[in-house]
Design a protein around this motif. Structure first.
Motif, PDB file in Angstrom:
ATOM      1  N   LEU A 144      -6.763   3.425  -3.054  1.00  0.00           N
ATOM      2  CA  LEU A 144      -6.765   3.166  -1.622  1.00  0.00           C
ATOM      3  C   LEU A 144      -8.194   3.042  -1.106  1.00  0.00           C
ATOM      4  N   GLU A 145      -9.104   3.809  -1.676  1.00  0.00           N
ATOM      5  CA  GLU A 145     -10.517   3.748  -1.278  1.00  0.00           C
ATOM      6  C   GLU A 145     -11.104   2.374  -1.600  1.00  0.00           C
ATOM      7  N   LEU A 187       0.825  -1.212   0.000  1.00  0.00           N
ATOM      8  CA  LEU A 187       0.000   0.000   0.000  1.00  0.00           C
ATOM      9  C   LEU A 187       0.859   1.262   0.000  1.00  0.00           C
ATOM     10  N   THR A 188       1.921   1.254   0.784  1.00  0.00           N
ATOM     11  CA  THR A 188       2.807   2.414   0.851  1.00  0.00           C
ATOM     12  C   THR A 188       3.525   2.625  -0.491  1.00  0.00           C
ATOM     13  N   ALA A 189       3.951   1.551  -1.097  1.00  0.00           N
ATOM     14  CA  ALA A 189       4.635   1.661  -2.389  1.00  0.00           C
ATOM     15  C   ALA A 189       3.695   2.197  -3.471  1.00  0.00           C
ATOM     16  N   ARG A 190       2.443   1.793  -3.423  1.00  0.00           N
ATOM     17  CA  ARG A 190       1.501   2.210  -4.468  1.00  0.00           C
ATOM     18  C   ARG A 190       0.873   3.572  -4.214  1.00  0.00           C
ATOM     19  N   PHE A 191       0.588   3.867  -2.941  1.00  0.00           N
ATOM     20  CA  PHE A 191      -0.205   5.061  -2.640  1.00  0.00           C
ATOM     21  C   PHE A 191       0.515   6.058  -1.730  1.00  0.00           C
ATOM     22  N   SER A 192       1.789   5.894  -1.527  1.00  0.00           N
ATOM     23  CA  SER A 192       2.661   6.792  -0.756  1.00  0.00           C
ATOM     24  C   SER A 192       2.491   6.710   0.756  1.00  0.00           C
ATOM     25  N   SER A 193       1.272   6.693   1.245  1.00  0.00           N
ATOM     26  CA  SER A 193       1.084   6.612   2.696  1.00  0.00           C
ATOM     27  C   SER A 193      -0.174   5.806   3.007  1.00  0.00           C
ATOM     28  N   VAL A 194      -0.215   5.304   4.221  1.00  0.00           N
ATOM     29  CA  VAL A 194      -1.359   4.519   4.687  1.00  0.00           C
ATOM     30  C   VAL A 194      -1.932   5.234   5.898  1.00  0.00           C
ATOM     31  N   GLN A 246      -5.243  -7.866  -3.089  1.00  0.00           N
ATOM     32  CA  GLN A 246      -6.047  -6.684  -3.389  1.00  0.00           C
ATOM     33  C   GLN A 246      -5.227  -5.400  -3.254  1.00  0.00           C
ATOM     34  N   ALA A 247      -4.313  -5.358  -2.306  1.00  0.00           N
ATOM     35  CA  ALA A 247      -3.452  -4.183  -2.160  1.00  0.00           C
ATOM     36  C   ALA A 247      -2.622  -3.974  -3.420  1.00  0.00           C
ATOM     37  N   ALA A 248      -2.268  -5.066  -4.066  1.00  0.00           N
ATOM     38  CA  ALA A 248      -1.444  -4.974  -5.271  1.00  0.00           C
ATOM     39  C   ALA A 248      -2.258  -4.713  -6.539  1.00  0.00           C
ATOM     40  N   THR A 249      -3.555  -5.014  -6.501  1.00  0.00           N
ATOM     41  CA  THR A 249      -4.316  -4.960  -7.755  1.00  0.00           C
ATOM     42  C   THR A 249      -5.452  -3.947  -7.794  1.00  0.00           C
ATOM     43  N   LEU A 250      -6.006  -3.561  -6.662  1.00  0.00           N
ATOM     44  CA  LEU A 250      -7.124  -2.618  -6.678  1.00  0.00           C
ATOM     45  C   LEU A 250      -6.643  -1.243  -7.136  1.00  0.00           C
ATOM     46  N   PRO A 251      -7.505  -0.496  -7.813  1.00  0.00           N
ATOM     47  CA  PRO A 251      -7.064   0.761  -8.428  1.00  0.00           C
ATOM     48  C   PRO A 251      -6.834   1.923  -7.466  1.00  0.00           C
TER      49      PRO A 251
END
Length: 113
Positions: free
Chosen positions: A96-97, A59-66, A89-94
């Motif tokens: 953070l929401e 999640l951090t890698a994809r969306f910067s922060s959690v 899902q963390a790796a594939t969902l488009p």
């Protein structure tokens, strides 16, 4: 089961002598069982911790922060099955929401069990 006092003293002396001769303590079957249970529990807790960390890393890698609330929610999960699913899902969902929605579904499913 209780031994007569004299036999118990004799037994304890024999065990102490055996431990000294072998340079190792005698572990009763009950103590051995307790150690094994503790070992298994430690392995399970380690797997849960590593799975949670993997979710957070992705999640951090994809969306910067959690967000902290999301971290708290993931930490509520104490079963590997949803954590493994959430890792994918963390790796594939488009977004953070979308991940938060999936997480809430897992949490509501676990509350209904």
């Amino acid at each position: 089961m209780n031994l007569p006092e004299e036999l118990e003293r004799s037994f304890n002396t024999e065990i102490a002598n055996y431990e000294e001769d072998q340079k190792m303590p005698y572990i009763t079957p009950l103590e051995r069982f307790a150690q094994e249970q503790g070992r298994e529990q430690g392995l399970e807790e380690g797997a849960l911790r590593r799975s949670r960390e993997a979710v957070f890393e992705i999640l951090t890698a994809r969306f910067s922060s959690v967000p902290g609330s999301l971290t708290e929610s993931v930490n509520q999960l104490n079963d590997l099955q949803p954590l493994k699913a959430l890792l994918v899902q963390a790796a594939t969902l488009p977004s953070l929401e979308a991940f938060e929605e999936a997480l809430q579904q897992w949490l509501s499913d676990s509350d209904s069990d």
